[in-house]
Design a protein around this motif. Structure first.
Motif, PDB file in Angstrom:
ATOM      1  N   LEU A  76      -6.819 -58.096 -26.865  1.00 51.76           N
ATOM      2  CA  LEU A  76      -7.594 -58.168 -25.631  1.00 51.76           C
ATOM      3  C   LEU A  76      -7.506 -56.796 -24.958  1.00 51.76           C
ATOM      4  O   LEU A  76      -6.715 -55.944 -25.361  1.00 51.76           O
ATOM      5  N   MET A  77      -8.311 -56.610 -23.926  1.00 54.95           N
ATOM      6  CA  MET A  77      -8.321 -55.310 -23.266  1.00 54.95           C
ATOM      7  C   MET A  77      -8.361 -55.490 -21.755  1.00 54.95           C
ATOM      8  O   MET A  77      -9.070 -56.358 -21.247  1.00 54.95           O
ATOM      9  N   PRO A 183     -12.075 -56.565 -26.548  1.00 55.52           N
ATOM     10  CA  PRO A 183     -12.150 -55.110 -26.719  1.00 55.52           C
ATOM     11  C   PRO A 183     -13.573 -54.597 -26.580  1.00 55.52           C
ATOM     12  O   PRO A 183     -14.523 -55.221 -27.067  1.00 55.52           O
ATOM     13  N   PHE A 269      -3.448 -50.876 -28.334  1.00 47.21           N
ATOM     14  CA  PHE A 269      -4.099 -50.306 -27.159  1.00 47.21           C
ATOM     15  C   PHE A 269      -4.570 -51.453 -26.274  1.00 47.21           C
ATOM     16  O   PHE A 269      -5.261 -52.359 -26.737  1.00 47.21           O
TER      17      PHE A 269
END
Lengths: 310, 310
Positions: A76-77, A183, A269
């Motif tokens: 996930l982001m 993402p 990230f």
């Protein structure tokens, strides 16, 4: 994408208040969820466009449920963060007097922030934990408890009144919330940005964490959060959740991440996003030699040396 | 380019012997010069294609005249290095006996390497310094001194004989020589290469040198020589001559040099060239994460993150 944001419910908690400070929340359906994992799963399985959850508390530190959910599972982001000052009100049914309060309730996370106030003002009151601060308020409305610690904003919703406001043990008690999605290309840098990553070491050796931190330090990248979390592979096995100043499109941040990618077993990230509560003017001055321009000049110089033109 | 190599003369010294181990010396005119600065000036003013000079001694350390000449003035570049084991012979006129030797001579640099031998074998002999070991041999030929320490190879040239050979105080006493020319594209990497630079710090601060060394360490670049030299700006002002393992076309070395370029007041590139005395098989194994392939994979990963494809 469904135009809805899942958030850690129920309605009427600090999380909802924080979410409503984001302009984009006005155009979305806001869906309360029973837990952080449930909110994030709604994103992973496509039911929600994004999830809004607490991630860090200035009194208690990292919120481990949220960190652990971001560390594992489908990537996930983080798109946005919100900082909210947390002060509690003591909510009671109308016309209740302080001396009549025998039982108090709230979410367990509220307890350390109201402990001193309780000791000074209601030393004999019995504490009972609630599933959320909003739920505590509801239970007071129903007559189960005499008083609840919750945001002042919850009073109206549950027909209660605030007998006392501005209760907090730690000055500047704040909670940080994040808006998490699938993402995508991170938003362009604003000049006051933050980058979140999770690092797993390749092997355990003396100076291992220091080596990881060196990848940031040598490029002049300042850290804002370092939280170790068990990897699940046994006692002593940790991964590191790190927030660093700057955006992945900054050369210094990109090069630090490349260095980490080379020496770590794994790097996840978690996004580059605008920092809450600070303007680009207020961001600390970067150490000399770490601007994008200086990175480019240095690369040009090495290219000239490689080519014999120096 | 003139097809000549200037070298630190006179003829018949270790420098000439070392130079003749380079295959390319066979096709050049070899011109002895009176000093290291004279040899390097011949390159700078275009009289010679390259200059061959000593730069490091395994007993005494860096040869400061050479380092200082490379640090200042028009940039020059190291093309090749040669390692030569230094053992001395005691050269005398034919039929001289050890007991007849009252005076000995040699270049001052020879003195620490023959000191113990002298104490044990000729404790009463008087030492007189000569301008070079070859010059000392010439002075013995002329009858000025009884014996000279020099390379055994010098005996024939000066009509002397070696009364003793293999004299050296330190085991494995070696001198490193370099072939220096004008800046050009460095030769392609061989797998066993070395990169030389000079670094000037931007300001004096605690941990300053450590910061410079960190630029190498964080990319897994090993250092082979660190020699501080006064900058001429007063006591306490030093620059650093550094030899690092690897070639400027290696990603790890290039990135370290970029980092140094960013944080230093000045960086002078002195060349990437094959290491003498070692084959690529014998080069130490690089730390994990520092190969060109790993650098490229890490850059690809960051590019994917920047693009939201992770």
């Amino acid at each position: 994408m469904p135009a809805s944001y899942a958030y850690l419910g129920p309605e009427g908690t600090f999380t909802e208040v924080a979410l409503r400070t984001l302009p984009e929340s006005a155009t979305r359906e806001l869906v309360p969820m029973v837990s952080v994992p449930a909110a994030l799963d709604a994103v992973r399985n496509g039911e929600a466009e994004a999830a809004f959850v607490p991630i860090e508390n200035s009194v208690e530190g990292g919120i481990t449920t949220t960190l652990d959910e971001l560390v594992a599972g489908e990537p996930l982001m983080i798109y946005r963060e919100v900082l909210l000052s947390i002060t509690f009100a003591l909510l009671v049914r109308p016309d209740t007097k302080l001396s009549e309060i025998k039982t108090v309730t709230a979410h367990p996370a509220a307890q350390p922030q109201v402990r001193n106030w309780l000791k000074a003002n209601l030393p004999d009151a019995v504490w009972e934990s609630a599933a959320s601060n909003a739920d505590g308020a509801r239970l007071v409305q129903e007559g189960r408890y005499d008083a609840a610690f919750a945001g002042e904003f919850a009073a109206a919703r549950y027909g209660l009144e605030a007998l006392e406001t501005g209760i907090h043990d730690a000055e500047n008690a704040q909670t940080r919330f994040v808006l998490v999605g699938r993402p995508a290309r991170p938003a362009a840098p604003t000049g006051a940005d933050k980058t979140s990553v999770v690092l797993w070491q390749r092997d355990d050796h003396p100076g291992g964490l220091r080596d990881l931190l060196g990848e940031f330090a040598v490029r002049g990248v300042n850290l804002m959060l370092l939280q170790s979390r068990p990897t699940g592979a046994g006692i002593g096995n940790y991964c590191f959740c790190i927030d660093a100043e700057g955006h992945i499109s900054d050369r210094r941040v990109a090069e630090a991440l490349m260095g980490l990618k080379r020496i770590c077993l794994q790097v996840r990230f978690l996004g580059s996003y605008p920092r809450a509560g600070i303007t680009p003017d207020e961001v600390r001055v970067q150490p000399a030699g770490t601007s994008d321009g200086e990175f480019m000049e240095a690369a040009d110089w090495v290219a000239r040396c490689q080519d014999g033109r120096f």
